[in-house]
Design a protein around this motif. Structure first.
Motif, PDB file in Angstrom:
ATOM      1  N   ALA A 206      -0.743  -2.351  17.483  1.00 10.09           N
ATOM      2  CA  ALA A 206       0.407  -1.546  17.988  1.00 10.09           C
ATOM      3  C   ALA A 206      -0.197  -0.516  18.810  1.00 10.09           C
ATOM      4  CB  ALA A 206       0.902  -0.905  16.696  1.00 10.09           C
ATOM      5  N   GLN A 207      -1.155  -0.056  18.930  1.00 10.58           N
ATOM      6  CA  GLN A 207      -1.692   0.797  19.870  1.00 10.58           C
ATOM      7  C   GLN A 207      -2.005   0.233  21.223  1.00 10.58           C
ATOM      8  OE1 GLN A 207      -4.718   3.998  18.763  1.00 10.58           O
ATOM      9  NE2 GLN A 207      -4.404   3.037  16.664  1.00 10.58           N
ATOM     10  N   VAL A 208      -2.184  -0.875  21.276  1.00 12.35           N
ATOM     11  CA  VAL A 208      -2.280  -1.798  22.562  1.00 12.35           C
ATOM     12  C   VAL A 208      -1.085  -2.610  22.728  1.00 12.35           C
ATOM     13  CG1 VAL A 208      -4.671  -1.584  22.568  1.00 12.35           C
ATOM     14  CG2 VAL A 208      -3.602  -3.669  21.462  1.00 12.35           C
ATOM     15  N   GLY A 209       0.165  -2.468  21.992  1.00 13.34           N
ATOM     16  CA  GLY A 209       1.300  -3.275  22.604  1.00 13.34           C
ATOM     17  C   GLY A 209       1.882  -4.563  21.759  1.00 13.34           C
ATOM     18  N   TYR A 210       1.065  -4.690  20.562  1.00 14.07           N
ATOM     19  CA  TYR A 210       1.614  -6.125  19.993  1.00 14.07           C
ATOM     20  C   TYR A 210       2.199  -5.625  18.713  1.00 14.07           C
ATOM     21  CZ  TYR A 210      -1.439  -8.451  23.133  1.00 14.07           C
ATOM     22  OH  TYR A 210      -1.896  -9.009  24.499  1.00 14.07           O
ATOM     23  N   THR A 211       3.394  -6.336  18.396  1.00 18.18           N
ATOM     24  CA  THR A 211       3.931  -5.904  17.448  1.00 18.18           C
ATOM     25  C   THR A 211       3.688  -6.886  16.127  1.00 18.18           C
ATOM     26  OG1 THR A 211       5.949  -7.334  18.022  1.00 18.18           O
ATOM     27  CG2 THR A 211       6.173  -5.034  18.026  1.00 18.18           C
ATOM     28  N   SER A 212       2.910  -7.900  16.849  1.00 19.30           N
ATOM     29  CA  SER A 212       2.537  -9.034  15.616  1.00 19.30           C
ATOM     30  C   SER A 212       0.822  -9.087  15.674  1.00 19.30           C
ATOM     31  CB  SER A 212       2.802 -10.346  16.137  1.00 19.30           C
ATOM     32  OG  SER A 212       2.220 -11.397  15.433  1.00 19.30           O
ATOM     33  N   GLU A 213       0.298  -8.898  14.483  1.00 13.35           N
ATOM     34  CA  GLU A 213      -1.062  -8.960  14.108  1.00 13.35           C
ATOM     35  C   GLU A 213      -1.852 -10.240  14.799  1.00 13.35           C
ATOM     36  OE1 GLU A 213      -4.441  -8.355  10.909  1.00 13.35           O
ATOM     37  OE2 GLU A 213      -2.286  -7.179  10.598  1.00 13.35           O
ATOM     38  N   PHE A 214      -0.843 -11.238  14.385  1.00 14.75           N
ATOM     39  CA  PHE A 214      -1.384 -12.588  14.925  1.00 14.75           C
ATOM     40  C   PHE A 214      -1.541 -12.753  16.241  1.00 14.75           C
ATOM     41  CE2 PHE A 214      -0.463 -17.026  16.120  1.00 14.75           C
ATOM     42  CZ  PHE A 214      -1.411 -17.899  15.431  1.00 14.75           C
ATOM     43  N   ALA A 215      -0.315 -12.468  17.052  1.00 13.04           N
ATOM     44  CA  ALA A 215      -0.407 -12.592  18.581  1.00 13.04           C
ATOM     45  C   ALA A 215      -1.774 -11.705  19.210  1.00 13.04           C
ATOM     46  CB  ALA A 215       0.836 -12.039  19.048  1.00 13.04           C
ATOM     47  N   PHE A 216      -1.945 -10.496  18.346  1.00 11.31           N
ATOM     48  CA  PHE A 216      -2.980  -9.466  19.069  1.00 11.31           C
ATOM     49  C   PHE A 216      -4.321 -10.262  18.612  1.00 11.31           C
ATOM     50  CE2 PHE A 216      -6.341  -6.546  17.292  1.00 11.31           C
ATOM     51  CZ  PHE A 216      -6.630  -6.046  18.554  1.00 11.31           C
ATOM     52  N   ALA A 217      -4.699 -10.863  17.632  1.00 12.18           N
ATOM     53  CA  ALA A 217      -5.616 -11.541  17.277  1.00 12.18           C
ATOM     54  C   ALA A 217      -5.897 -12.725  18.274  1.00 12.18           C
ATOM     55  CB  ALA A 217      -5.837 -11.981  15.819  1.00 12.18           C
ATOM     56  N   HIS A 218      -5.060 -13.433  18.651  1.00 16.18           N
ATOM     57  CA  HIS A 218      -4.987 -14.655  19.374  1.00 16.18           C
ATOM     58  C   HIS A 218      -5.271 -14.038  20.806  1.00 16.18           C
ATOM     59  CE1 HIS A 218      -4.276 -18.283  21.068  1.00 16.18           C
ATOM     60  NE2 HIS A 218      -3.549 -18.033  22.157  1.00 16.18           N
ATOM     61  N   ALA A 219      -4.684 -12.994  21.228  1.00 18.23           N
ATOM     62  CA  ALA A 219      -5.188 -12.362  22.693  1.00 18.23           C
ATOM     63  C   ALA A 219      -6.396 -11.636  22.738  1.00 18.23           C
ATOM     64  CB  ALA A 219      -4.157 -11.238  22.829  1.00 18.23           C
ATOM     65  N   PHE A 220      -6.844 -11.227  21.471  1.00 11.91           N
ATOM     66  CA  PHE A 220      -8.219 -10.600  21.529  1.00 11.91           C
ATOM     67  C   PHE A 220      -9.123 -11.790  21.651  1.00 11.91           C
ATOM     68  CE2 PHE A 220     -12.037  -8.747  19.767  1.00 11.91           C
ATOM     69  CZ  PHE A 220     -12.151  -7.229  20.314  1.00 11.91           C
ATOM     70  N   LYS A 221      -8.831 -12.705  20.831  1.00 10.38           N
ATOM     71  CA  LYS A 221     -10.058 -13.932  20.791  1.00 10.38           C
ATOM     72  C   LYS A 221     -10.336 -14.490  22.118  1.00 10.38           C
ATOM     73  CE  LYS A 221     -11.593 -17.757  18.177  1.00 10.38           C
ATOM     74  NZ  LYS A 221     -11.428 -18.658  16.805  1.00 10.38           N
ATOM     75  N   ARG A 222      -8.937 -14.651  22.645  1.00  7.86           N
ATOM     76  CA  ARG A 222      -8.994 -15.270  24.109  1.00  7.86           C
ATOM     77  C   ARG A 222      -9.835 -14.353  25.160  1.00  7.86           C
ATOM     78  NH1 ARG A 222      -3.907 -15.979  24.662  1.00  7.86           N
ATOM     79  NH2 ARG A 222      -3.495 -14.135  25.693  1.00  7.86           N
ATOM     80  N   ALA A 223      -9.703 -13.136  25.028  1.00  6.73           N
ATOM     81  CA  ALA A 223     -10.468 -12.062  25.846  1.00  6.73           C
ATOM     82  C   ALA A 223     -11.796 -11.867  25.424  1.00  6.73           C
ATOM     83  CB  ALA A 223      -9.781 -10.599  26.028  1.00  6.73           C
ATOM     84  N   HIS A 224     -12.213 -11.741  24.410  1.00  6.93           N
ATOM     85  CA  HIS A 224     -13.356 -11.573  23.920  1.00  6.93           C
ATOM     86  C   HIS A 224     -14.470 -12.804  23.128  1.00  6.93           C
ATOM     87  CE1 HIS A 224     -13.206  -7.105  24.916  1.00  6.93           C
ATOM     88  NE2 HIS A 224     -11.954  -7.223  24.302  1.00  6.93           N
ATOM     89  N   GLY A 225     -13.688 -13.813  22.957  1.00  6.32           N
ATOM     90  CA  GLY A 225     -14.458 -14.897  22.397  1.00  6.32           C
ATOM     91  C   GLY A 225     -14.593 -14.796  20.877  1.00  6.32           C
ATOM     92  N   THR A 226     -14.205 -13.737  20.348  1.00  6.29           N
ATOM     93  CA  THR A 226     -14.211 -13.689  18.793  1.00  6.29           C
ATOM     94  C   THR A 226     -12.978 -13.042  18.385  1.00  6.29           C
ATOM     95  OG1 THR A 226     -15.828 -12.862  17.179  1.00  6.29           O
ATOM     96  CG2 THR A 226     -15.613 -11.522  18.813  1.00  6.29           C
ATOM     97  N   ALA A 227     -12.860 -13.247  16.990  1.00  5.99           N
ATOM     98  CA  ALA A 227     -11.531 -12.598  16.158  1.00  5.99           C
ATOM     99  C   ALA A 227     -11.828 -10.972  16.182  1.00  5.99           C
ATOM    100  CB  ALA A 227     -11.646 -13.304  14.996  1.00  5.99           C
ATOM    101  N   PRO A 228     -10.813 -10.220  16.158  1.00  6.12           N
ATOM    102  CA  PRO A 228     -10.949  -8.810  16.160  1.00  6.12           C
ATOM    103  C   PRO A 228     -12.086  -8.313  14.847  1.00  6.12           C
ATOM    104  CG  PRO A 228      -8.901  -9.349  16.315  1.00  6.12           C
ATOM    105  CD  PRO A 228      -9.677 -10.676  16.094  1.00  6.12           C
ATOM    106  N   GLY A 229     -11.694  -9.102  13.570  1.00  3.10           N
ATOM    107  CA  GLY A 229     -12.419  -8.597  12.546  1.00  3.10           C
ATOM    108  C   GLY A 229     -13.824  -8.889  12.738  1.00  3.10           C
ATOM    109  N   THR A 230     -14.101 -10.095  13.226  1.00  2.00           N
ATOM    110  CA  THR A 230     -15.506 -10.476  13.366  1.00  2.00           C
ATOM    111  C   THR A 230     -16.190  -9.625  14.470  1.00  2.00           C
ATOM    112  OG1 THR A 230     -14.989 -12.682  12.869  1.00  2.00           O
ATOM    113  CG2 THR A 230     -17.161 -12.561  14.103  1.00  2.00           C
ATOM    114  N   TYR A 231     -15.520  -9.210  15.437  1.00  2.00           N
ATOM    115  CA  TYR A 231     -16.131  -8.182  16.650  1.00  2.00           C
ATOM    116  C   TYR A 231     -16.464  -6.802  15.808  1.00  2.00           C
ATOM    117  CZ  TYR A 231     -16.171  -5.669  20.818  1.00  2.00           C
ATOM    118  OH  TYR A 231     -16.510  -4.723  22.007  1.00  2.00           O
ATOM    119  N   ARG A 232     -15.563  -6.461  15.074  1.00  2.00           N
ATOM    120  CA  ARG A 232     -15.663  -5.067  14.397  1.00  2.00           C
ATOM    121  C   ARG A 232     -16.782  -5.532  13.650  1.00  2.00           C
ATOM    122  NH1 ARG A 232     -10.842  -2.053  11.302  1.00  2.00           N
ATOM    123  NH2 ARG A 232     -10.858  -0.748  13.219  1.00  2.00           N
ATOM    124  N   ARG A 233     -17.225  -6.130  12.828  1.00  2.00           N
ATOM    125  CA  ARG A 233     -18.334  -6.248  12.028  1.00  2.00           C
ATOM    126  C   ARG A 233     -19.765  -6.449  12.631  1.00  2.00           C
ATOM    127  NH1 ARG A 233     -14.603  -9.620   9.179  1.00  2.00           N
ATOM    128  NH2 ARG A 233     -15.578 -11.425   9.795  1.00  2.00           N
TER     129      ARG A 233
END
Length: 315
Positions: free
Chosen positions: A282-309
């Motif tokens: 939500a803080q970066v403009g995504y109302t859907s957690e799925f859409a955010f995860a997809h965009a994040f993986k496309r940008a960083h090459g890994t899922a948000p949860g994996t990136y955090r860990r």
């Protein structure tokens, strides 16, 4: 936050290091190349020479500021032909840059003329380097004359006083002053580029009121559902004129930069907080957690949860 403040906040990591050093001629100190860092030298008293690995030696006088944004190696000496007799100054490994040091050192030579230098280093995270910093030259020289720079001078004097005479609160004051000094250096360099003929790139963008207005809007509220038309309105240009101008100066379309900044901001939030993914989305403009995860993986090459860990958290 404005663009320049955001760039420093996102890119710098760990705690900066600094020292107040007095050299007596003859002296020559090599500073090792340290990728993933930026360093500065401020001449407080006397004169010296900066000797790059290639290129002409640079004579420095009291009040001069030198900034090396890419961690390039160099030698600082009382004269261009003085041989280096001490080990190179620089961390043996990246971990040592986590240690913060504020120090005042007197390095005596043979009792010759003294040169007093304020030096420091910042650790930068290559994975989140803003393109603005990538456009900087290997060496930025801000001479004391003929242009007065009262803000920069005030920050230098305050920092030098804290390092020379540490008191209660110095450990909190010095890092804040180091960040202030870095911002002053960047602000001055970018503000002076139009006089040097810069017509494209970030130097031109930060001096273009229209593009800067749109950049500030993005950085002020990355979660807003910005469209090119809305950003053009912030810039007070037509949609087509704004899109062309932004892409020419920044090097990518407005919405491309918006997405990049959202994903950079999300990565910072994932590293620095325990907020749930839906909150970060939500803080970066995504109302859907799925859409955010997809965009994040496309940008960083890994899922948000994996990136955090797996990400190494730094202050």
């Amino acid at each position: 936050m404005d663009v320049l403040s955001d760039v420093v906040a996102v890119t710098r990591t760990g705690r900066p290091r600094s020292a107040h050093v007095r050299w007596h001629a003859p002296w020559a100190q090599e500073f090792a190349s340290v990728p993933g860092s930026a360093g500065f030298q401020v001449i407080l008293q006397g004169t010296c020479w900066l000797l790059p690995p290639s290129g002409e030696p640079l004579r420095l006088s009291a009040g001069d500021v030198v900034f090396l944004p890419h961690g390039s190696g160099y030698t600082l000496a009382d004269g261009p032909r003085t041989p280096v007799t001490t080990p190179a100054c620089g961390p043996a490994d990246q971990v040592s840059y986590e240690a913060y040091a504020s120090d005042s050192v007197d390095r005596s030579g043979d009792g010759g003329p003294a040169t007093v230098v304020l030096c420091g280093a910042y650790r930068l995270d290559p994975s989140r380097t803003h393109p603005l910093l990538l456009t900087l030259p290997d060496l930025i020289h801000l001479p004391a004359q003929p242009v007065p720079r009262p803000g920069l001078l005030s920050a230098v004097h305050l920092l030098a006083a804290e390092l020379e005479d540490p008191r209660l609160g110095t450990d909190a004051v010095v890092p804040a002053l180091l960040d202030t000094l870095l911002l002053y250096i960047l602000r001055i360099w970018f503000s002076e580029q139009p006089a040097r003929g810069a017509t494209t790139g970030w130097a031109a963008a930060l001096n273009d009121p229209s593009v800067t207005a749109a950049l500030h809007a993005i950085h002020r509220d990355p979660a807003a559902p910005w469209t090119v038309a809305e950003l053009a309105a912030e810039a007070r240009l037509s949609r087509a004129s704004f899109a062309r101008r932004f892409a020419l100066l920044i090097g990518q379309p407005p919405l491309g930069y918006l997405t990049w900044w959202r994903m950079t901001t999300a990565a910072r939030l994932l590293r620095a907080s325990e907020e749930p993914l839906r909150s970060i989305a939500a803080q970066v403009g995504y109302t859907s957690e799925f859409a955010f995860a997809h965009a994040f993986k496309r940008a960083h090459g890994t899922a948000p949860g994996t990136y955090r860990r797996t990400a190494t958290r730094r202050p």
